[in-house]
Design an enzyme around this catalytic site. Structure first.
Site, PDB file in Angstrom:
ATOM      1  N   TYR A 124       0.849  -1.198   0.000  1.00 24.27           N
ATOM      2  CA  TYR A 124       0.000   0.000   0.000  1.00 24.27           C
ATOM      3  C   TYR A 124       0.891   1.257   0.000  1.00 24.27           C
ATOM      4  CZ  TYR A 124      -3.868  -3.112   1.453  1.00 24.27           C
ATOM      5  OH  TYR A 124      -4.814  -4.112   1.542  1.00 24.27           O
TER       6      TYR A 124
ATOM      7  N   GLN B  25      -8.387 -13.396   4.980  1.00 25.64           N
ATOM      8  CA  GLN B  25      -8.908 -12.051   4.689  1.00 25.64           C
ATOM      9  C   GLN B  25      -9.516 -12.060   3.290  1.00 25.64           C
ATOM     10  OE1 GLN B  25      -7.303  -7.540   3.969  1.00 25.64           O
ATOM     11  NE2 GLN B  25      -6.347  -8.622   5.658  1.00 25.64           N
TER      12      GLN B  25
ATOM     13  N   ARG C  95     -10.617   3.345  -8.231  1.00 23.98           N
ATOM     14  CA  ARG C  95     -12.035   3.056  -8.430  1.00 23.98           C
ATOM     15  C   ARG C  95     -12.535   3.577  -9.775  1.00 23.98           C
ATOM     16  NH1 ARG C  95     -13.969   5.326  -2.680  1.00 23.98           N
ATOM     17  NH2 ARG C  95     -12.428   6.865  -3.306  1.00 23.98           N
TER      18      ARG C  95
HETATM   19  N1  LIG Z   1      -6.398  -8.178   1.092  1.00 24.87           N
HETATM   20  C1  LIG Z   1      -6.795  -7.480   0.057  1.00 24.87           C
HETATM   21  O1  LIG Z   1      -6.569  -7.843  -1.097  1.00 24.87           O
HETATM   22  C2  LIG Z   1      -7.567  -6.215   0.321  1.00 24.87           C
HETATM   23  C3  LIG Z   1      -8.279  -5.596  -0.712  1.00 24.87           C
HETATM   24  C4  LIG Z   1      -9.029  -4.467  -0.401  1.00 24.87           C
HETATM   25  C5  LIG Z   1      -9.039  -3.962   0.895  1.00 24.87           C
HETATM   26  N2  LIG Z   1      -8.301  -4.573   1.869  1.00 24.87           N
HETATM   27  C6  LIG Z   1      -8.270  -4.051   3.264  1.00 24.87           C
HETATM   28  O2  LIG Z   1      -9.572  -3.713   3.694  1.00 24.87           O
HETATM   29  C7  LIG Z   1      -9.629  -2.316   4.020  1.00 24.87           C
HETATM   30  C8  LIG Z   1     -11.003  -1.786   3.726  1.00 24.87           C
HETATM   31  O3  LIG Z   1     -11.369  -1.986   2.373  1.00 24.87           O
HETATM   32  P1  LIG Z   1     -11.698  -0.796   1.398  1.00 24.87           P
HETATM   33  O4  LIG Z   1     -10.881   0.385   1.803  1.00 24.87           O
HETATM   34  O5  LIG Z   1     -11.654  -1.321   0.023  1.00 24.87           O
HETATM   35  O6  LIG Z   1     -13.227  -0.541   1.603  1.00 24.87           O
HETATM   36  P2  LIG Z   1     -14.350  -0.078   2.567  1.00 24.87           P
HETATM   37  O7  LIG Z   1     -13.968  -0.156   3.962  1.00 24.87           O
HETATM   38  O8  LIG Z   1     -15.497  -0.824   2.067  1.00 24.87           O
HETATM   39  O9  LIG Z   1     -14.512   1.464   2.120  1.00 24.87           O
HETATM   40  C9  LIG Z   1     -13.605   2.424   2.530  1.00 24.87           C
HETATM   41  C10 LIG Z   1     -13.786   3.723   1.784  1.00 24.87           C
HETATM   42  O10 LIG Z   1     -15.104   4.209   1.951  1.00 24.87           O
HETATM   43  C11 LIG Z   1     -15.085   5.608   2.196  1.00 24.87           C
HETATM   44  N3  LIG Z   1     -15.552   5.838   3.561  1.00 24.87           N
HETATM   45  C12 LIG Z   1     -15.062   5.292   4.709  1.00 24.87           C
HETATM   46  N4  LIG Z   1     -15.759   5.731   5.765  1.00 24.87           N
HETATM   47  C13 LIG Z   1     -16.698   6.535   5.293  1.00 24.87           C
HETATM   48  C14 LIG Z   1     -17.717   7.295   5.895  1.00 24.87           C
HETATM   49  N5  LIG Z   1     -17.902   7.265   7.206  1.00 24.87           N
HETATM   50  N6  LIG Z   1     -18.511   8.053   5.106  1.00 24.87           N
HETATM   51  C15 LIG Z   1     -18.339   8.069   3.780  1.00 24.87           C
HETATM   52  N7  LIG Z   1     -17.375   7.389   3.130  1.00 24.87           N
HETATM   53  C16 LIG Z   1     -16.577   6.638   3.889  1.00 24.87           C
HETATM   54  C17 LIG Z   1     -13.670   6.067   2.050  1.00 24.87           C
HETATM   55  O11 LIG Z   1     -13.453   6.504   0.728  1.00 24.87           O
HETATM   56  P3  LIG Z   1     -13.076   8.069   0.455  1.00 24.87           P
HETATM   57  O12 LIG Z   1     -11.894   8.319   1.322  1.00 24.87           O
HETATM   58  O13 LIG Z   1     -12.827   8.141  -0.990  1.00 24.87           O
HETATM   59  O14 LIG Z   1     -14.253   8.863   0.899  1.00 24.87           O
HETATM   60  C18 LIG Z   1     -12.904   4.808   2.343  1.00 24.87           C
HETATM   61  O15 LIG Z   1     -11.617   4.804   1.812  1.00 24.87           O
HETATM   62  C19 LIG Z   1      -8.471  -1.700   3.237  1.00 24.87           C
HETATM   63  O16 LIG Z   1      -8.053  -0.476   3.778  1.00 24.87           O
HETATM   64  C20 LIG Z   1      -7.435  -2.778   3.382  1.00 24.87           C
HETATM   65  O17 LIG Z   1      -6.830  -2.729   4.651  1.00 24.87           O
HETATM   66  C21 LIG Z   1      -7.586  -5.690   1.596  1.00 24.87           C
END
Ligand SMILES: NC(=O)c1ccc[n+]([C@@H]2O[C@H](COP(=O)([O-])OP(=O)(O)OC[C@H]3O[C@@H](n4cnc5c(N)ncnc54)[C@H](OP(=O)(O)O)[C@@H]3O)[C@@H](O)[C@H]2O)c1
Length: 313
Positions: free
Chosen positions: A60, A177, A228
């Site tokens: 990351y 995960q 995205r």
């Molecule tokens: N292992 C893997 O391959 C893999 C893949 C994906 C993710 N992950 C892990 O999972 C974590 C979470 O996944 P994710 O970041 O894809 O998705 P998520 O938690 O579904 O969505 C997070 C995004 O939603 C928005 N957000 C968060 N809180 C919010 C709120 N209160 N109000 C409005 N918008 C909000 C933000 O985007 P904005 O900042 O643009 O507003 C944020 O970056 C990652 O950080 C990572 O640690 C792992």
């Protein structure tokens, strides 16, 4: 915040963990530039709110997310478990490759420990499978790293059941995960039942489908280099269709005095196989809202409505 044990031998984790992907800033699969000071405030605030674990990865921001996490947890190490990942390595031209060769895992663990400024990684995870290295060879290294005290619990990410079984023969897989949210429910069929049966905890990612399930997603907000914008789910014609479906969740969320994002996270957490949901945030206000997604129950008829609206794909 209530806690749940990760698998059979793991730590007690809070219902949500903080996801530090977006905190990594700009890179090929990044979310555009990030504000490091705000990222540090976000991490420290999440710990203050009771979130007891953070998920990051070496890749990351090509090391940047781990460095920021390392700075943010200074003086707070005893209050937070650190999970990171290896297996997506990069070269001097920033080209990324899948690499779970024993040598690369050893190189990566040392680099992550340095960036995070910690002695031991609590949960170390393979980020993605590597088709060029037999998984047994890779997993043997993880077992050794645990014996050497470099890592405490062993996990994988984005693995199917067959790979999980092959690792389990060599050493227990403490956690998986996978992606899991209302739009992506395919793991309910084989993967989640396997984890329940085998004592493998589940820390699921993208519970709000990377922003689409927040009820606030605005396509004009992401930076030009946000990953995205290259994904069909966030582009027309899919985007409008997805957002209309998400809108139908709003009356249910309001019934509980919750936001759509909080409802989406709570839905993920109701599956008995799921230990914790990793919720991404890069601002203090986001983490403050997200931390209230836990410790409330959705009534069965509302769950049924939600699952009919988002059937297994
Ligand atoms: N292992 C893997 O391959 C893999 C893949 C994906 C993710 N992950 C892990 O999972 C974590 C979470 O996944 P994710 O970041 O894809 O998705 P998520 O938690 O579904 O969505 C997070 C995004 O939603 C928005 N957000 C968060 N809180 C919010 C709120 N209160 N109000 C409005 N918008 C909000 C933000 O985007 P904005 O900042 O643009 O507003 C944020 O970056 C990652 O950080 C990572 O640690 C792992």
């Amino acid at each position: 915040m209530n806690k749940k044990k990760l698998g059979v031998n793991g730590p007690e984790l809070t219902g949500i963990g903080l996801g530090a992907w977006a905190i990594g800033g700009a890179w090929t699969f990044g979310w555009g530039r990030s504000d490091d000071k705000e990222s540090i405030r976000t991490i420290r605030r999440s710990i203050e709110l009771g979130i007891n674990w953070i998920d990051t990865a070496a890749v990351y921001g090509l090391g940047h997310s781990e460095e920021i996490v390392g700075k943010a947890i200074e003086g707070l190490r005893d209050r937070v478990y650190i999970a990171t990942k290896c297996g997506l390595a990069w070269n001097s031209k920033k080209k990324i490759r899948h690499d779970l060769s024993p040598q690369n895992i050893r190189n990566e663990v040392e680099a992550s420990l340095k960036r995070l400024k910690i002695e031991t990684i609590d949960l170390y995870q393979f980020h993605w499978p590597d088709s060029r290295t037999p998984v047994e060879k890779s997993w043997e290294v993880m077992v050794k790293l645990k014996r050497e005290g470099k890592i405490r619990w062993l996990g994988v990410s984005n693995f199917e059941v067959e790979l999980l079984r092959r690792c389990e023969k060599i050493g227990h897989v403490d956690s998986l995960q996978p992606p899991y949210n209302l739009f992506r429910r395919n793991i309910e069929k084989d993967i989640l039942p396997y984890c329940l049966e085998n004592g493998t905890g589940v820390v699921s990612y993208s519970p709000m489908f990377s922003g689409l399930l927040t009820g606030k997603f605005d396509i004009n907000k992401p930076a030009k280099d946000d990953w995205r914008l290259r994904n069909p789910e966030y582009r027309e014609p899919k985007l409008s269709e997805n957002l209309q479906r998400v809108e139908k969740l709003r009356p249910i969320a309001e019934k509980y005095g919750k936001t759509v994002g909080q409802l989406a996270v709570a839905w993920v957490l109701k599956h008995p196989a799921v230990t914790s949901a990793i919720v991404g945030a890069r601002r203090v206000d986001q983490v403050e809202e997200n931390s209230r997604a836990v410790d409330f129950e959705i009534a069965p008829d509302d769950i049924q409505f939600m699952e009919e609206l988002f059937p297994v794909n």
